[in-house]
Scaffold this motif. Structure first.
Motif, mmCIF file in Angstrom:
data_model
loop_
_atom_site.group_PDB
_atom_site.id
_atom_site.type_symbol
_atom_site.label_atom_id
_atom_site.label_comp_id
_atom_site.label_asym_id
_atom_site.label_seq_id
_atom_site.Cartn_x
_atom_site.Cartn_y
_atom_site.Cartn_z
ATOM 1 N N ALA A 84 -14.349 -55.954 -2.459
ATOM 2 C CA ALA A 84 -15.564 -55.142 -2.465
ATOM 3 C C ALA A 84 -16.052 -54.938 -1.031
ATOM 4 N N PRO A 85 -16.632 -53.765 -0.719
ATOM 5 C CA PRO A 85 -17.073 -53.496 0.648
ATOM 6 C C PRO A 85 -18.378 -54.182 1.043
ATOM 7 N N ASN A 86 -19.173 -54.639 0.072
ATOM 8 C CA ASN A 86 -20.450 -55.282 0.385
ATOM 9 C C ASN A 86 -20.922 -56.090 -0.823
ATOM 10 N N GLU A 87 -22.024 -56.820 -0.651
ATOM 11 C CA GLU A 87 -22.537 -57.708 -1.686
ATOM 12 C C GLU A 87 -22.938 -56.958 -2.947
ATOM 13 N N ALA A 88 -23.582 -55.804 -2.777
ATOM 14 C CA ALA A 88 -24.047 -55.040 -3.935
ATOM 15 C C ALA A 88 -22.881 -54.571 -4.790
ATOM 16 N N GLU A 89 -21.817 -54.129 -4.145
ATOM 17 C CA GLU A 89 -20.657 -53.644 -4.894
ATOM 18 C C GLU A 89 -19.908 -54.797 -5.551
ATOM 19 N N PHE A 90 -19.864 -55.941 -4.903
ATOM 20 C CA PHE A 90 -19.250 -57.115 -5.524
ATOM 21 C C PHE A 90 -20.039 -57.504 -6.775
ATOM 22 N N ALA A 91 -21.358 -57.501 -6.665
ATOM 23 C CA ALA A 91 -22.201 -57.817 -7.818
ATOM 24 C C ALA A 91 -21.980 -56.815 -8.948
ATOM 25 N N SER A 92 -21.776 -55.556 -8.598
ATOM 26 C CA SER A 92 -21.531 -54.527 -9.603
ATOM 27 C C SER A 92 -20.222 -54.769 -10.346
ATOM 28 N N MET A 93 -19.198 -55.220 -9.619
ATOM 29 C CA MET A 93 -17.916 -55.520 -10.247
ATOM 30 C C MET A 93 -18.061 -56.684 -11.232
ATOM 31 N N VAL A 94 -18.823 -57.705 -10.836
ATOM 32 C CA VAL A 94 -19.051 -58.853 -11.718
ATOM 33 C C VAL A 94 -19.902 -58.442 -12.919
ATOM 34 N N HIS A 95 -20.900 -57.612 -12.667
ATOM 35 C CA HIS A 95 -21.788 -57.158 -13.734
ATOM 36 C C HIS A 95 -21.006 -56.433 -14.830
ATOM 37 N N ARG A 96 -20.066 -55.601 -14.432
ATOM 38 C CA ARG A 96 -19.258 -54.883 -15.429
ATOM 39 C C ARG A 96 -18.517 -55.880 -16.327
ATOM 40 N N LEU A 97 -17.941 -56.928 -15.749
ATOM 41 C CA LEU A 97 -17.235 -57.927 -16.548
ATOM 42 C C LEU A 97 -18.192 -58.656 -17.484
ATOM 43 N N ASN A 98 -19.391 -58.932 -16.991
ATOM 44 C CA ASN A 98 -20.383 -59.608 -17.831
ATOM 45 C C ASN A 98 -20.739 -58.758 -19.047
ATOM 46 N N ILE A 99 -20.992 -57.481 -18.824
ATOM 47 C CA ILE A 99 -21.379 -56.590 -19.914
ATOM 48 C C ILE A 99 -20.221 -56.416 -20.903
ATOM 49 N N LYS A 100 -19.001 -56.329 -20.358
ATOM 50 C CA LYS A 100 -17.826 -56.169 -21.221
ATOM 51 C C LYS A 100 -17.389 -57.481 -21.864
ATOM 52 N N LYS A 101 -18.060 -58.583 -21.464
ATOM 53 C CA LYS A 101 -17.712 -59.917 -21.966
ATOM 54 C C LYS A 101 -16.232 -60.242 -21.708
ATOM 55 N N TYR A 102 -15.780 -59.883 -20.519
ATOM 56 C CA TYR A 102 -14.390 -60.135 -20.148
ATOM 57 C C TYR A 102 -14.330 -61.455 -19.387
ATOM 58 N N PRO A 103 -13.457 -62.372 -19.769
ATOM 59 C CA PRO A 103 -13.428 -63.709 -19.142
ATOM 60 C C PRO A 103 -12.960 -63.683 -17.695
#
Length: 295
Positions: A84-103
């Motif tokens: 990820a290019p920055n903290e916000a984008e890294f958080a966005s990548m993690v957020h997507r996994l959280n919403i999708k409930k992907y381990p």
């Protein structure tokens, strides 16, 4: 005690990755993973091949040619990393996994913040945020430890503070693709001989960061502050054969040098290469295929 310091001049950056080519069993299943779970764009398809990435570049190419899932115990790919290019984008990548409930597994390497997940065929993918400014050095006494610039010595694989990561989230729109400046930042390989592979990648121009034969591990940098660009281990066992081509895993990866003279020096240093219209093909001591060229 062995201690190696972080650092490096970004102006001296050797090369960049992308795309990484992998073999999977089912292209439709892989397409769902890379678009809906990871958030990449489908950039093109051609028979049994699909390209995924950002609006600017292809990062991953999937070849539907595997018959079996990824199998442990072989040399070849350990994992590759989408940075990820920055903290916000890294958080966005993690957020997507959280919403999708992907381990996934959250891990703090001090020099980076990472999460690990598996694609549908068991290939390990890492999402990474580079944080080399947090690393003072690596200590290799009684294990591999990371000394932070805050003076704290941590495990090389500390549990990542997800609350801190998610505090940087700015956009939670799952219809939004990953940022255009997301990139492939490193690749980690199971080597059948770490020292031989380490020597090979040094010939390609990479700079040794850590060489820890007692832990069957080495990694190399490319001139930037973050030095973990090529990583090698034999944790799966020494002298293990390359994974069969029928297994899901690495097909090949591509490296683009930032200057013609750096590419020429690399080609001059190795024993064999094959020139094609796509670039120069080389093979590391384990048998991994790499296509190298100029940015």
């Amino acid at each position: 005690m062995q201690r190696t310091n972080g650092g490096g001049n970004p102006k001296n950056k050797l090369a960049t990755f992308s795309p990484v080519h992998i073999n999977n069993i089912d292209l439709e299943r892989s397409t769902y993973f890379w678009t809906e779970i990871v958030g990449m764009q489908l950039r093109g398809t051609n028979k049994n091949i699909a390209e995924f990435g950002t609006e600017k570049r292809t990062l991953v190419v999937v070849h539907e040619k595997a018959k079996f899932p990824f199998q442990k115990g072989y040399s070849g790919l350990y994992h590759f990393a989408v940075h990820a290019p920055n903290e916000a984008e890294f958080a966005s990548m993690v957020h997507r996994l959280n919403i999708k409930k992907y381990p996934y597994s959250p891990t703090d390497h001090t020099a980076s913040k990472s999460i690990y997940l598996e694609d549908p065929d068991g290939i390990i993918i890492e999402f990474t945020l580079e944080t080399p400014e947090r690393l003072k050095g690596v200590i290799s006494e009684g294990g591999i430890w990371m000394e932070g610039t805050d003076g704290v010595i941590r495990s090389a694989s500390e549990r990542l503070n997800l609350d801190e990561v998610m505090s940087a989230l700015q956009v939670n729109d799952l219809h939004r693709f990953i940022a255009s400046d997301t990139y492939i930042g490193h690749i980690h390989l199971y080597a059948n001989n770490v020292q031989k592979s380490n020597g090979f990648y040094k010939k390609l121009g990479y700079t040794e960061a850590n060489n820890l034969p007692q832990y069957m591990f080495a990694d190399l940098g490319d001139g930037a502050d973050y030095q973990h660009r090529i990583a090698l281990n034999s944790w799966h066992g020494s002298n293990r054969p390359l994974a069969p081509s029928e297994n899901a895993g690495l097909n090949h990866f591509q490296l683009y040098y930032t200057a013609k003279e750096k590419l020429e020096q690399a080609l001059h240093s190795i024993n064999w290469y094959e020139k094609t219209i796509n670039g120069y093909w080389v093979v590391d001591p384990t048998g991994n295929k790499i296509c190298i060229g100029i940015n």
